[in-house]
Scaffold this motif. Structure first.
Motif, mmCIF file in Angstrom:
data_model
loop_
_atom_site.group_PDB
_atom_site.id
_atom_site.type_symbol
_atom_site.label_atom_id
_atom_site.label_comp_id
_atom_site.label_asym_id
_atom_site.label_seq_id
_atom_site.Cartn_x
_atom_site.Cartn_y
_atom_site.Cartn_z
ATOM 1 N N LEU A 126 -47.136 37.199 48.771
ATOM 2 C CA LEU A 126 -45.990 37.854 49.399
ATOM 3 C C LEU A 126 -44.714 37.221 48.863
ATOM 4 O O LEU A 126 -44.530 36.004 48.953
ATOM 5 C CB LEU A 126 -46.047 37.697 50.924
ATOM 6 C CG LEU A 126 -44.780 38.116 51.683
ATOM 7 C CD1 LEU A 126 -44.487 39.601 51.477
ATOM 8 C CD2 LEU A 126 -44.919 37.783 53.158
ATOM 9 N N LEU A 127 -43.845 38.055 48.316
ATOM 10 C CA LEU A 127 -42.552 37.589 47.835
ATOM 11 C C LEU A 127 -41.458 38.441 48.466
ATOM 12 O O LEU A 127 -41.641 39.635 48.700
ATOM 13 C CB LEU A 127 -42.485 37.673 46.306
ATOM 14 C CG LEU A 127 -43.497 36.781 45.587
ATOM 15 C CD1 LEU A 127 -43.468 37.035 44.090
ATOM 16 C CD2 LEU A 127 -43.231 35.308 45.874
ATOM 17 N N LEU A 128 -40.318 37.816 48.735
ATOM 18 C CA LEU A 128 -39.233 38.455 49.479
ATOM 19 C C LEU A 128 -38.023 38.669 48.572
ATOM 20 O O LEU A 128 -37.491 37.710 47.998
ATOM 21 C CB LEU A 128 -38.844 37.580 50.670
ATOM 22 C CG LEU A 128 -40.020 37.171 51.578
ATOM 23 C CD1 LEU A 128 -39.631 36.017 52.480
ATOM 24 C CD2 LEU A 128 -40.506 38.353 52.393
ATOM 25 N N ASP A 129 -37.599 39.912 48.457
ATOM 26 C CA ASP A 129 -36.434 40.250 47.630
ATOM 27 C C ASP A 129 -35.183 40.242 48.510
ATOM 28 O O ASP A 129 -34.533 41.257 48.715
ATOM 29 C CB ASP A 129 -36.645 41.619 46.969
ATOM 30 C CG ASP A 129 -35.563 41.946 45.957
ATOM 31 O OD1 ASP A 129 -34.886 41.016 45.478
ATOM 32 O OD2 ASP A 129 -35.395 43.133 45.647
ATOM 33 N N ILE A 130 -34.864 39.069 49.018
ATOM 34 C CA ILE A 130 -33.777 38.912 49.980
ATOM 35 C C ILE A 130 -32.416 39.263 49.386
ATOM 36 O O ILE A 130 -31.569 39.858 50.044
ATOM 37 C CB ILE A 130 -33.774 37.470 50.543
ATOM 38 C CG1 ILE A 130 -35.013 37.289 51.413
ATOM 39 C CG2 ILE A 130 -32.501 37.174 51.322
ATOM 40 C CD1 ILE A 130 -35.273 35.883 51.851
ATOM 41 N N ASP A 131 -32.194 38.909 48.129
ATOM 42 C CA ASP A 131 -30.908 39.175 47.473
ATOM 43 C C ASP A 131 -30.857 40.558 46.828
ATOM 44 O O ASP A 131 -29.859 40.904 46.197
ATOM 45 C CB ASP A 131 -30.629 38.111 46.412
ATOM 46 C CG ASP A 131 -30.624 36.704 46.999
ATOM 47 O OD1 ASP A 131 -30.165 36.547 48.150
ATOM 48 O OD2 ASP A 131 -31.084 35.777 46.308
ATOM 49 N N GLN A 132 -31.941 41.321 46.949
ATOM 50 C CA GLN A 132 -32.055 42.649 46.332
ATOM 51 C C GLN A 132 -31.906 42.592 44.810
ATOM 52 O O GLN A 132 -31.528 43.576 44.165
ATOM 53 C CB GLN A 132 -31.022 43.627 46.929
ATOM 54 C CG GLN A 132 -31.142 43.806 48.427
ATOM 55 C CD GLN A 132 -32.489 44.366 48.846
ATOM 56 O OE1 GLN A 132 -32.794 45.495 48.543
ATOM 57 N NE2 GLN A 132 -33.299 43.574 49.519
ATOM 58 N N GLU A 133 -32.208 41.436 44.233
ATOM 59 C CA GLU A 133 -32.090 41.256 42.787
ATOM 60 C C GLU A 133 -33.100 42.120 42.034
ATOM 61 O O GLU A 133 -32.770 42.764 41.040
ATOM 62 C CB GLU A 133 -32.286 39.781 42.420
ATOM 63 C CG GLU A 133 -32.121 39.513 40.939
ATOM 64 C CD GLU A 133 -32.284 38.054 40.568
ATOM 65 O OE1 GLU A 133 -32.686 37.796 39.424
ATOM 66 O OE2 GLU A 133 -32.008 37.172 41.413
ATOM 67 N N VAL A 134 -34.335 42.148 42.518
ATOM 68 C CA VAL A 134 -35.367 42.947 41.838
ATOM 69 C C VAL A 134 -35.105 44.427 42.064
ATOM 70 O O VAL A 134 -35.206 45.233 41.137
ATOM 71 C CB VAL A 134 -36.781 42.589 42.338
ATOM 72 C CG1 VAL A 134 -37.830 43.256 41.468
ATOM 73 C CG2 VAL A 134 -36.992 41.098 42.344
ATOM 74 N N ALA A 135 -34.767 44.792 43.283
ATOM 75 C CA ALA A 135 -34.490 46.200 43.586
ATOM 76 C C ALA A 135 -33.400 46.744 42.685
ATOM 77 O O ALA A 135 -33.504 47.859 42.160
ATOM 78 C CB ALA A 135 -34.093 46.353 45.054
ATOM 79 N N ASN A 136 -32.360 45.965 42.462
ATOM 80 C CA ASN A 136 -31.262 46.397 41.594
ATOM 81 C C ASN A 136 -31.665 46.359 40.125
ATOM 82 O O ASN A 136 -31.408 47.291 39.375
ATOM 83 C CB ASN A 136 -30.023 45.535 41.832
ATOM 84 C CG ASN A 136 -29.435 45.737 43.206
ATOM 85 O OD1 ASN A 136 -29.535 46.815 43.784
ATOM 86 N ND2 ASN A 136 -28.833 44.702 43.766
ATOM 87 N N GLY A 137 -32.306 45.273 39.705
ATOM 88 C CA GLY A 137 -32.683 45.116 38.303
ATOM 89 C C GLY A 137 -33.692 46.146 37.835
ATOM 90 O O GLY A 137 -33.673 46.564 36.679
#
Length: 196
Positions: free
Chosen positions: A144-155
């Motif tokens: 389980l990894l958390l995309d808290i900064d939305q870095e992956v979602a944006n990238g």
């Protein structure tokens, strides 16, 4: 007089439609350039053609967090194939496919492939606590990894979930599937990555 106004109105509307069409085509071409690798993003969502025919795109590196808030980067897994799955607890299709990922994580060792379940942790509709609780309540032991900064979602331009991206051991995106994935497709793609 009314006819003249009507004709001018129609002509004006036709010019407006022409401008809208030109702007749309310009934006569409710009977007095509970006997703084909000549823009800023190296990510595509191309399901057409065979894997060998597809343009090879390097998977952008990113930083996410594990349950203990330790940083985890995609580059940490260099040399090992990686499966990224983007999900959230409010997503019904994400929940439907979770057992397939759990089974795959049991069938393939961490040395063969890294299966990373990236939770779209926005802090509002999806929180760290919800994600952790959901995994524990369902006895899921996947990474389980958390995309808290939305870095992956944006990238990775994640606009819909679930989404699964298959990355080979050299760091290239082999397949990018938007929507619910079935167990056979998941296992076939992982086997291809592992047996390269």
């Amino acid at each position: 007089m009314k006819n003249k106004k009507l004709i001018l109105g129609i002509a004006g509307f036709a010019v407006f439609l022409g401008l809208v069409y030109a702007a749309y085509n310009g934006l569409t071409e710009e977007y095509k350039d970006q997703i084909n690798g000549s823009g800023n993003s190296a990510v595509t969502n191309n399901d057409e053609g065979s894997s060998s025919e597809k343009q090879k795109n390097k998977a952008p590196d990113f930083t996410v967090y594990d349950e203990d808030m330790n940083e985890v980067k995609l580059s940490d897994f260099e040399g090992t194939p990686v499966v990224l799955n983007f999900w959230a607890t409010w997503c019904g299709y994400c929940k439907d496919e979770m057992p397939y990922f759990q089974k795959a994580s049991e069938n393939f060792s961490e040395e063969q492939v890294k299966i990373l379940m990236i939770n779209m942790t926005d802090g509002r509709s999806e929180t760290k606590e919800k994600a952790i609780e959901y995994m524990k309540n369902n006895n899921y032991t996947m990474n389980l990894l958390l995309d808290i900064d939305q870095e992956v979602a944006n990238g990775y331009r994640v606009s819909g979930i679930p989404r699964t991206i298959f990355i080979d051991k050299d760091g290239y995106i082999r397949e990018d599937k938007v929507g619910k994935i079935d167990a056979d497709t998941l296992n076939t793609m992982i086997e291809e990555l592992v047996n390269e």
